[in-house]
Write a protein that holds these residues in place. Sequence first.
Motif, PDB file in Angstrom:
ATOM      1  N   VAL A 275       0.855  -1.187   0.000  1.00  0.00           N
ATOM      2  CA  VAL A 275       0.000   0.000   0.000  1.00  0.00           C
ATOM      3  C   VAL A 275       0.891   1.238   0.000  1.00  0.00           C
ATOM      4  O   VAL A 275       2.104   1.154   0.069  1.00  0.00           O
ATOM      5  N   MET A 276       0.244   2.394  -0.067  1.00  0.00           N
ATOM      6  CA  MET A 276       0.953   3.672  -0.104  1.00  0.00           C
ATOM      7  C   MET A 276       1.976   3.657  -1.248  1.00  0.00           C
ATOM      8  O   MET A 276       1.617   3.301  -2.358  1.00  0.00           O
ATOM      9  N   GLU A 277       3.244   3.997  -0.999  1.00  0.00           N
ATOM     10  CA  GLU A 277       4.207   4.064  -2.106  1.00  0.00           C
ATOM     11  C   GLU A 277       4.562   2.686  -2.649  1.00  0.00           C
ATOM     12  O   GLU A 277       5.144   2.565  -3.735  1.00  0.00           O
ATOM     13  N   GLU A 278       4.185   1.611  -1.945  1.00  0.00           N
ATOM     14  CA  GLU A 278       4.440   0.243  -2.417  1.00  0.00           C
ATOM     15  C   GLU A 278       3.296  -0.293  -3.285  1.00  0.00           C
ATOM     16  O   GLU A 278       3.381  -1.406  -3.807  1.00  0.00           O
ATOM     17  N   PHE A 279       2.234   0.484  -3.454  1.00  0.00           N
ATOM     18  CA  PHE A 279       1.063   0.055  -4.216  1.00  0.00           C
ATOM     19  C   PHE A 279       1.370   0.036  -5.712  1.00  0.00           C
ATOM     20  O   PHE A 279       1.886   1.003  -6.256  1.00  0.00           O
ATOM     21  N   ARG A 280       1.057  -1.083  -6.370  1.00  0.00           N
ATOM     22  CA  ARG A 280       1.196  -1.197  -7.826  1.00  0.00           C
ATOM     23  C   ARG A 280      -0.089  -1.815  -8.363  1.00  0.00           C
ATOM     24  O   ARG A 280      -0.298  -3.016  -8.265  1.00  0.00           O
ATOM     25  N   PHE A 281      -0.923  -0.971  -8.936  1.00  0.00           N
ATOM     26  CA  PHE A 281      -2.215  -1.432  -9.449  1.00  0.00           C
ATOM     27  C   PHE A 281      -2.004  -2.375 -10.631  1.00  0.00           C
ATOM     28  O   PHE A 281      -1.222  -2.093 -11.537  1.00  0.00           O
ATOM     29  N   HIS A 282      -2.715  -3.504 -10.627  1.00  0.00           N
ATOM     30  CA  HIS A 282      -2.644  -4.438 -11.750  1.00  0.00           C
ATOM     31  C   HIS A 282      -3.885  -5.316 -11.746  1.00  0.00           C
ATOM     32  O   HIS A 282      -4.584  -5.442 -10.735  1.00  0.00           O
ATOM     33  N   LEU A 283      -4.139  -5.933 -12.891  1.00  0.00           N
ATOM     34  CA  LEU A 283      -5.274  -6.826 -13.064  1.00  0.00           C
ATOM     35  C   LEU A 283      -4.717  -8.202 -13.427  1.00  0.00           C
ATOM     36  O   LEU A 283      -4.228  -8.422 -14.539  1.00  0.00           O
ATOM     37  N   THR A 284      -4.776  -9.120 -12.484  1.00  0.00           N
ATOM     38  CA  THR A 284      -4.121 -10.420 -12.638  1.00  0.00           C
ATOM     39  C   THR A 284      -4.881 -11.303 -13.622  1.00  0.00           C
ATOM     40  O   THR A 284      -6.107 -11.432 -13.548  1.00  0.00           O
ATOM     41  N   LEU A 285      -4.121 -11.971 -14.506  1.00  0.00           N
ATOM     42  CA  LEU A 285      -4.711 -12.845 -15.514  1.00  0.00           C
ATOM     43  C   LEU A 285      -4.351 -14.310 -15.333  1.00  0.00           C
ATOM     44  O   LEU A 285      -5.062 -15.179 -15.849  1.00  0.00           O
ATOM     45  N   THR A 286      -3.243 -14.611 -14.644  1.00  0.00           N
ATOM     46  CA  THR A 286      -2.823 -16.004 -14.487  1.00  0.00           C
ATOM     47  C   THR A 286      -2.259 -16.245 -13.090  1.00  0.00           C
ATOM     48  O   THR A 286      -1.955 -15.303 -12.350  1.00  0.00           O
ATOM     49  N   ASP A 287      -2.082 -17.515 -12.774  1.00  0.00           N
ATOM     50  CA  ASP A 287      -1.290 -17.903 -11.611  1.00  0.00           C
ATOM     51  C   ASP A 287       0.182 -17.614 -11.907  1.00  0.00           C
ATOM     52  O   ASP A 287       0.539 -17.237 -13.034  1.00  0.00           O
ATOM     53  N   ARG A 288       1.048 -17.816 -10.936  1.00  0.00           N
ATOM     54  CA  ARG A 288       2.489 -17.767 -11.193  1.00  0.00           C
ATOM     55  C   ARG A 288       2.879 -18.945 -12.066  1.00  0.00           C
ATOM     56  O   ARG A 288       2.467 -20.081 -11.809  1.00  0.00           O
ATOM     57  N   LEU A 289       3.685 -18.676 -13.088  1.00  0.00           N
ATOM     58  CA  LEU A 289       4.020 -19.686 -14.081  1.00  0.00           C
ATOM     59  C   LEU A 289       5.527 -19.868 -14.184  1.00  0.00           C
ATOM     60  O   LEU A 289       6.282 -18.898 -14.024  1.00  0.00           O
ATOM     61  N   GLU A 290       5.952 -21.075 -14.470  1.00  0.00           N
ATOM     62  CA  GLU A 290       7.377 -21.305 -14.684  1.00  0.00           C
ATOM     63  C   GLU A 290       7.847 -20.643 -15.970  1.00  0.00           C
ATOM     64  O   GLU A 290       8.964 -20.119 -16.045  1.00  0.00           O
ATOM     65  N   ARG A 291       6.976 -20.657 -16.994  1.00  0.00           N
ATOM     66  CA  ARG A 291       7.304 -20.029 -18.282  1.00  0.00           C
ATOM     67  C   ARG A 291       6.149 -19.099 -18.658  1.00  0.00           C
ATOM     68  O   ARG A 291       5.265 -19.464 -19.417  1.00  0.00           O
ATOM     69  N   PRO A 292       6.145 -17.876 -18.142  1.00  0.00           N
ATOM     70  CA  PRO A 292       5.003 -16.982 -18.379  1.00  0.00           C
ATOM     71  C   PRO A 292       4.968 -16.330 -19.761  1.00  0.00           C
ATOM     72  O   PRO A 292       3.924 -15.836 -20.179  1.00  0.00           O
ATOM     73  N   GLU A 293       6.085 -16.289 -20.475  1.00  0.00           N
ATOM     74  CA  GLU A 293       6.131 -15.532 -21.728  1.00  0.00           C
ATOM     75  C   GLU A 293       5.155 -16.045 -22.784  1.00  0.00           C
ATOM     76  O   GLU A 293       4.478 -15.233 -23.438  1.00  0.00           O
ATOM     77  N   PRO A 294       5.014 -17.379 -23.018  1.00  0.00           N
ATOM     78  CA  PRO A 294       4.007 -17.810 -23.996  1.00  0.00           C
ATOM     79  C   PRO A 294       2.598 -17.356 -23.644  1.00  0.00           C
ATOM     80  O   PRO A 294       1.822 -16.965 -24.529  1.00  0.00           O
ATOM     81  N   ALA A 295       2.265 -17.390 -22.358  1.00  0.00           N
ATOM     82  CA  ALA A 295       0.941 -16.922 -21.938  1.00  0.00           C
ATOM     83  C   ALA A 295       0.802 -15.423 -22.165  1.00  0.00           C
ATOM     84  O   ALA A 295      -0.263 -14.939 -22.575  1.00  0.00           O
ATOM     85  N   ARG A 296       1.856 -14.671 -21.897  1.00  0.00           N
ATOM     86  CA  ARG A 296       1.793 -13.224 -22.128  1.00  0.00           C
ATOM     87  C   ARG A 296       1.510 -12.914 -23.587  1.00  0.00           C
ATOM     88  O   ARG A 296       0.665 -12.074 -23.906  1.00  0.00           O
TER      89      ARG A 296
END
Length: 223
Positions: A161-182
Amino acid sequence: MQRYAIYYAPREGAFAFRANDWLGREPGSRRELPQPVLPAIGDPRDITSEPRRYGFHGTIRAPFRPAEGIGEDRIRATVSDLAARLAPVICEGLRVEVLHGFVALTPLGCEAALLDLGAAVVEGTNSLRAPLTGAEIARRRPDRLSPRQRELLDRWGYPHVMEEFRFHLTLTDRLERPEPARVALEAFFDPVLPRPFVVEDLCLFGEDGSGRFHLLHRYALTG
């Protein structure tokens, strides 16, 4: 509802329809949807279990247990009052990127305004939440937090929160190889990404007994 949260969720339209399709559910109606199979991804259920539980959203106030004596009517009234005095945030748009191993949509050109909105909502709702239990603190893995994040966790109930807040909209779980999904999700979402992207509501979500979150009410930002 065992916990509540304040999220961004898109209003009805092409962007919302596609996002809900991707996660396989409508958080407002509780209707289940068939998830699309995209090239190079396979069965989307295998990589969306966590975001599907929460419904498509961007966190503004993370889930919290209500404090003793705080009912849903009080929570609704507080969020309504906040929305009436806070202004919408207008961003240039959204992009698909990899964050810490998962794929998400992130906003462009509005970081300062989103930080201000997030801070106001966190401050304005802090009296609604119960103190964190030892188990809740442990789930945040305090040993992995920076000193500042641990301070924020103790003060506001959440470390990002505060200065550590980074707004995002999550689309997947954590992935070993996320680039193909991206790459696949960039093509899937590009036709419907809003330009500009506007955070125009505070959405109150509640967590049911099974751990799923549902949209309870939408409050337009009119300040």
